[in-house]
Write an enzyme that holds these catalytic residues in place. Structure first.
Site, short mmCIF file in Angstrom:
data_model
loop_
_atom_site.label_atom_id
_atom_site.label_comp_id
_atom_site.label_asym_id
_atom_site.label_seq_id
_atom_site.Cartn_x
_atom_site.Cartn_y
_atom_site.Cartn_z
N ASP A 64 0.76 -1.20 0.11
CA ASP A 64 0.07 -0.04 -0.02
C ASP A 64 0.91 1.47 -0.13
O ASP A 64 2.11 1.15 0.35
CB ASP A 64 -0.94 0.01 1.28
CG ASP A 64 -1.89 1.18 1.11
OD1 ASP A 64 -2.47 1.55 0.11
OD2 ASP A 64 -2.29 1.62 2.18
N SER A 65 0.39 2.43 -0.39
CA SER A 65 1.08 3.57 -0.32
C SER A 65 1.40 4.14 0.88
O SER A 65 2.31 4.76 1.14
CB SER A 65 0.13 4.67 -1.10
OG SER A 65 -1.06 5.00 -0.55
N GLY B 95 -3.17 9.16 -4.13
CA GLY B 95 -4.54 9.31 -4.70
C GLY B 95 -4.43 10.70 -5.39
O GLY B 95 -5.51 11.03 -6.07
N CYS C 287 -4.03 -1.44 -2.23
CA CYS C 287 -4.21 -0.09 -2.45
C CYS C 287 -5.13 0.29 -3.61
O CYS C 287 -4.65 -0.29 -4.88
CB CYS C 287 -2.82 0.26 -2.90
SG CYS C 287 -2.82 2.37 -3.09
N ASN C 288 -6.21 0.72 -3.47
CA ASN C 288 -7.51 1.00 -4.47
C ASN C 288 -6.67 1.59 -5.72
O ASN C 288 -6.75 1.66 -6.99
CB ASN C 288 -8.59 1.51 -4.11
CG ASN C 288 -9.30 0.34 -3.15
OD1 ASN C 288 -10.09 -0.37 -3.66
ND2 ASN C 288 -8.92 0.21 -2.07
N CYS D 193 -11.25 2.29 -0.77
CA CYS D 193 -9.90 2.73 -0.13
C CYS D 193 -9.85 1.97 0.97
O CYS D 193 -10.59 1.82 1.84
CB CYS D 193 -9.70 4.12 0.02
SG CYS D 193 -8.12 4.54 0.71
N THR D 194 -8.43 1.47 1.10
CA THR D 194 -8.40 0.34 2.42
C THR D 194 -7.87 1.03 3.59
O THR D 194 -7.81 0.45 4.68
CB THR D 194 -7.21 -0.73 1.88
OG1 THR D 194 -5.96 0.06 1.55
CG2 THR D 194 -7.43 -1.72 0.87
N HIS D 195 -7.70 2.32 3.59
CA HIS D 195 -7.85 3.35 4.66
C HIS D 195 -9.28 3.24 5.45
O HIS D 195 -9.55 3.41 6.48
CB HIS D 195 -7.47 4.65 4.48
CG HIS D 195 -5.96 4.84 4.33
ND1 HIS D 195 -5.28 4.35 3.08
CD2 HIS D 195 -4.99 5.28 4.99
CE1 HIS D 195 -4.07 4.64 3.20
NE2 HIS D 195 -3.74 5.24 4.41
#
Length: 270
Positions: A7-8, A40, A70-71, A194-196
């Site tokens: 992921d970022s 993003g 990470c979408n 979004c995985t957040h």
């Protein structure tokens, strides 16, 4: 190590947590490109180049299979990676597939023509880059017809979550939901793209209303990965304990990750 999770920033830890709980015997390496987060707001070329560099670093750790948790990377880079860049002995999987499988109630290998599904009005909350890519709508259109998707770019939410500012994140989520509902007053389902965002799932649900089914990715991705590894056991390599890598400052990222996950997480310099 067997499987990489990229992921970022810290959002992919929601996926990491779910896959490690579901697959406790599989070793995982987590890579956070914290020095370049958030993705993003970046261009598609930037996202592609940064994602490729991160995946190569995970290959160095022995991860022949990498999950893009990470979408933004899944939306802006994955298709291009698979078509132009990925070696035949490596696999990179995104996070859209399990979500669309759940929404359409059909497996990814089902190549029958698109058909009507129960849900007709879907709200998509995602980063500006994910929204701009229209990747979710494109993949959904291959499998379902008659679904109206209204996408809301949620600027600022990832930054607030990464900084540990839950009050700001909550206020931003409510603002973005209100903005979407002005365009789609009665969504039946909402995709947290979004995985957040699972960290703020209760806030999304409260703002949307109890009648809206909220799809969050972590557990869907974990179930999909378990199924994939059953079909491709050769992708499980040797390994031991989990490992956390970051391009940012390990101490700072570890502190944020520990607060994010509510348990001790220690990152090393990538």
């Amino acid at each position: 190590m067997a499987v990489g999770v990229f992921d970022s920033g810290l959002g992919g830890l929601t996926v990491f947590d779910a896959v490690t709980k579901r697959l406790p015997d599989v070793p995982f390496v987590y890579f956070a490109d914290s020095a370049h987060a958030p993705y993003g707001v970046r261009t598609a070329d930037d996202i592609f180049n940064l994602t490729c560099a991160a995946v190569e670093r995970l290959w160095d750790e022995g991860c022949d299979l990498v999950i893009l948790a990470c979408n933004t990377a899944s939306a802006a880079a994955l298709k291009r990676m698979q078509e132009t860049w990925l070696p035949k002995d490596k696999r990179v999987l995104g996070v859209f597939v399990p979500m669309i499988e759940a929404l359409t109630e059909r497996k990814w290998g089902d190549n029958s023509p698109p058909r009507e599904v129960e849900v007709k009005h879907v709200a998509l909350f995602a980063t500006p880059a994910t929204v701009a890519s229209r990747a979710f709508q494109r993949e959904l259109a291959y499998r379902a017809i008659g679904v109206d998707v209204e996408a809301q770019p949620c600027g600022g939410v990832v930054d607030a979550i990464e900084a540990g500012d839950e009050i700001l994140a909550e206020a931003l989520v409510k603002s973005h939901v209100e903005a979407l509902k002005r365009r789609m007053p009665l969504p039946e389902a909402a995709i947290l793209g979004c995985t957040h965002y699972p960290i703020m799932e209760e806030t999304f649900q409260e703002a949307l209303g109890a009648h809206v089914k909220v799809y969050s990715q972590a557990n869907l991705v974990a179930a999909s990965l378990e199924d994939y590894l059953k079909r491709h056991p050769e992708m499980i390599g040797p390994g031991a304990d989990p490992k956390f890598l970051t391009t940012g400052d390990p101490s700072t990222v570890s502190n944020h990750a520990t607060r994010f996950m509510r348990r001790k997480v220690t990152f090393e310099k990538a």
